[in-house]
Scaffold this motif. Structure first.
Motif, PDB file in Angstrom:
ATOM      1  N   ARG A 198      17.205  41.647  13.411  1.00  0.00           N
ATOM      2  CA  ARG A 198      17.287  42.782  14.193  1.00  0.00           C
ATOM      3  C   ARG A 198      18.673  42.960  14.399  1.00  0.00           C
ATOM      4  O   ARG A 198      18.970  44.258  14.654  1.00  0.00           O
ATOM      5  CB  ARG A 198      16.318  42.437  15.392  1.00  0.00           C
ATOM      6  N   SER A 243      15.543  39.685   6.634  1.00  0.00           N
ATOM      7  CA  SER A 243      15.484  38.798   7.736  1.00  0.00           C
ATOM      8  C   SER A 243      14.952  37.077   6.848  1.00  0.00           C
ATOM      9  O   SER A 243      14.350  37.377   6.111  1.00  0.00           O
ATOM     10  CB  SER A 243      14.135  39.152   8.714  1.00  0.00           C
ATOM     11  N   LYS A 280       9.576  34.708   6.727  1.00  0.00           N
ATOM     12  CA  LYS A 280      10.058  35.515   5.565  1.00  0.00           C
ATOM     13  C   LYS A 280      10.221  35.087   4.336  1.00  0.00           C
ATOM     14  O   LYS A 280      10.088  33.995   3.989  1.00  0.00           O
ATOM     15  CB  LYS A 280      11.455  36.135   6.287  1.00  0.00           C
TER      16      LYS A 280
END
Ligand code: PLP
Length: 385
Positions: free
Chosen positions: A28, A148, A153
């Motif tokens: 993010r 990410s 992930k």
């Protein structure tokens, strides 16, 4: 530390064939860096799929911009390109093309529509490392892409994010933001992350995942471990230490993971094909995509069922690793949707998928036995045909 991160960025650049690469504390944060470097500000609109994680929308809100949601198409869970043009206005400043679960978006259509409107495309590759669209790697179509490396992930460094871009001007702006505005992680959180990575390596396997996740969430709330998201991140208000650099622990771990990336990718492909085979044998729907157009490297294997909550509750008890994302258009279910400009009914296909989709493991610790167990478990429920 600088050298180690540079080495990690360099190695990642080589993997993706990108000119410029920047490592961050989380995915993010990587998106935030791109948006800020693009000059996104109050009043701007950013197009995102209405089937994502709220942490992906936070950077848009942090900059005072407005997320505009596009519904998904049901087979690949990616932006329905037929709905894209009507969402673009004179305030649209970027389209985020999220390659969901590893399925690459219809990049020809997205690049074409965005290009005609003079809007840049940012690719969200957080769930799609190595996926290809018409032979070209996801992440190399748009003006920039981000990745990410959080626990679920394609590979994990505990937490972690990366930006790639071939746009030198954009990269200079990101560099300047990193020099002038980025903070370093606290020593305490780096040590905690390092400890968590050791615990993960030693104890977290498909059978123990549900139990470990419950403990991890509890400890995150108590502030004892470094969680993927702090409580304050469930509101669209930026924290002072949000824009954070990658740590040496993440750099070292990332370099180790990149050494095994080919095995990781071929393992995911093999296990996804095994799911296809076993589910088909049981008469269940399997992945639907045009093989002449895309080669997805799936992060998890999505399956639609009629009793999602019941399956999740039973899986935890049975020691079967079953993922819930996305639980609502802006995962997780606790997200105050209104605060993120999402009104119920805006994206009907995304809402339907949120109620139906569970996801099965494909990571390197999920072997054939794990896949067979997961299929035995999930096929006790009713598929959505
Ligand atoms: C599609 C997608 N993009 C971006 C993110 C944000 O990544 P990170 O948790 O590393 O900040 C997530 C969250 O996990 C995600 O699912």
């Amino acid at each position: 530390m600088g050298k180690l991160i540079e080495q990690y960025e360099q190695r990642f650049s080589e993997l993706l064939g990108a000119k410029h690469t920047f490592a961050f504390w989380k995915g993010r944060v990587a998106l935030y860096a791109i948006l800020k470097a693009m000059g996104i500000t109050a009043g701007d609109e950013i197009i995102v799929p209405g089937y994502t994680c709220v942490m992906d929308v936070n950077p848009i809100k942090y900059l005072g911009a407005r997320p505009v949601y596009v519904d998904i198409e049901p087979a690949t869970f990616n932006i329905d390109v037929n709905l894209l043009q009507e969402k673009i206005t004179s305030n649209t400043k970027a389209v985020i093309a999220q390659h969901t679960y590893g399925y690459p978006c219809d990049m020809d259509a997205i690049m074409d529509i965005a290009g005609k409107n003079g809007v840049p495309v940012i690719e969200d590759c957080c769930l799609a490392l190595g996926s290809k669209y018409k032979g070209k790697t996801a992440g190399t179509f748009g003006q920039a892409a981000y990745f990410s490396f959080q626990w679920n992930k394609p590979y994990t460094t505990g937490l972690g994010g990366m930006v790639i871009t071939n746009d030198t001007k954009l990269s200079e702006k990101i560099k300047s933001l990193c020099i002038n505005e980025m903070c370093q992680p606290f020593r305490k959180e780096v040590i905690m992350l390092w400890t968590q990575l050791i615990v993960y390596r030693l104890f977290i396997y498909p059978k123990t995942t549900a139990f470990a996740q419950a403990i991890f969430r509890y400890l995150t709330k108590k502030g004892v471990v470094v969680g993927s998201s702090s409580i304050t991140e469930f509101k669209p208000v930026i924290a002072d230490d949000f824009f954070k650099a990658a740590s040496c622990v993440q750099g070292r771990c990332g370099l180790r993971q990149l050494k095994k990336i080919e095995q990781n990718i071929s393992h995911r492909e093999k296990m996804a094909r095994l799911y296809d085979e076993l589910l088909e044998e049981k008469g269940w729907p399997i992945r639907q995509y045009d093989e002449s157009m895309m080669q997805p490297i799936m992060v998890r294997y999505p399956v639609r069922i009629t009793e999602k909550n019941k399956a999740l509750a039973q899986a935890a008890k049975a020691g079967v690793e079953l993922g819930s994302w996305f639980e609502c258009p802006l995962h997780p279910i606790e997200t105050p949707l209104g605060a993120y400009n999402y009104e119920p009914g805006m994206c009907p296909e995304a809402e339907k998928a949120s109620n139906e989709v569970v996801n099965l493991p494909l990571h390197p610790r999920a072997n054939e036995k794990t896949v067979k167990r997961a299929v035995e478990f999930i096929t006790k429920f009713t598929p959505v045909i």
